[in-house]
Design an enzyme around this catalytic site. Structure first.
Site: not given
Length: 271
Positions: A60-61, A64
């Site tokens: 997820h990170e 980004h």
């Protein structure tokens, strides 16, 4: 710094961290053990879900950061965000400790968020929106990848006979673990897409708001996530939210029995 040294430095900035490989190894090993009936099934499900949840948080990170890199923020590499190392994030508490605690306490997929994007380096509202949307998209893709095999019946086992609330289940514990982990991914996706300050959903719409509106909302940003989870502890809101999650699971052919029983296996410390 020479060109060769610069290239070497960039390569190191993007090399996958050993920490992530360890998490991935735990995920694969525990999944294999659960599928083969090796060891304590409940503890195996616990390891599988925790490791899988942490792997998804890393991805997820990373999503980004990777999107920000292509958008113009070249500093994410030097910060270590592209190594999938959770200890490189700006706030390990928000990105990993609290999400795991919420899984343990309430079975809720708390969206993390601690990669510091230098937004002033990125031009264009669409790029800003895509950076915020990249994280929840990873959770959504993970949910589909986890739940499709369960909904398609690929893990059904006619030799397994488990009874729960009047239902007979011919599925392996791995299917239940996948159901619970997939439910966590869906809950994280839905929560993160809420247009609440502090969540990615607000990050998606914020670039399209007027400067005056953004300034008015800015003081409330640190409390947005806390307000959402305070609401989720209310029985009526909690029921509505999980009905929405289960509704999405129904579209994938996964009965709510799977994540519910998977959660019971996950909490191995309970009778």
């Amino acid at each position: 710094m020479t060109f060769a040294a610069t290239q070497r430095s960039r390569s190191e900035d993007r090399r996958i961290s050993p920490v992530f490989w360890v998490l991935l190894a735990i995920l694969v090993t525990s999944g294999w053990a659960v599928s083969q009936g090796y060891g304590n099934a409940r503890f195996g499900v616990f390891l599988f879900v925790v490791a899988g949840w942490m792997v998804s948080l890393c991805l997820h990170e990373y999503a980004h950061a990777r999107t920000a890199l292509h958008g113009g923020d070249l500093t994410v590499g030097a910060k270590g965000y592209l190594t999938l190392n959770p200890f490189k994030y700006a706030n390990v508490l928000l990105s990993f400790v609290l999400p795991i605690v919420f899984v343990l306490l309430g079975g809720i997929g708390l969206p993390g968020g601690a990669v510091w994007i230098e937004r002033h380096r990125i031009q264009g509202r669409l790029k800003h929106s895509l950076i915020s949307a990249a994280g929840p998209l990873v959770n959504l893709l993970a949910a589909v990848a986890l739940l499709v095999p369960v909904g398609a019946g690929w893990l059904d086992d006619p030799e397994v006979h488990a009874f729960w609330n009047g239902y007979e289940l011919n599925v392996s514990p791995l299917a239940l673990a996948l159901g619970f982990l997939g439910m966590l991914q869906l809950s994280a996706t839905l929560l993160n897409l809420l247009p609440v300050p502090g969540l990615d959903g607000y990050g998606i719409v914020e670039p399209w708001l007027s400067h005056k509106t953004r300034r008015a909302i800015e003081p409330f940003a640190p409390y947005g996530m806390l307000a959402v989870f305070a609401l989720l502890w209310q029985p009526e809101v909690n029921h509505w939210f999980f009905e929405a999650v289960y509704g999405v699971m129904d579209l994938l052919g996964v009965d709510r029995i799977y994540p519910q029983l998977g959660r019971e296996l996950f909490t191995f410390w309970k009778d």
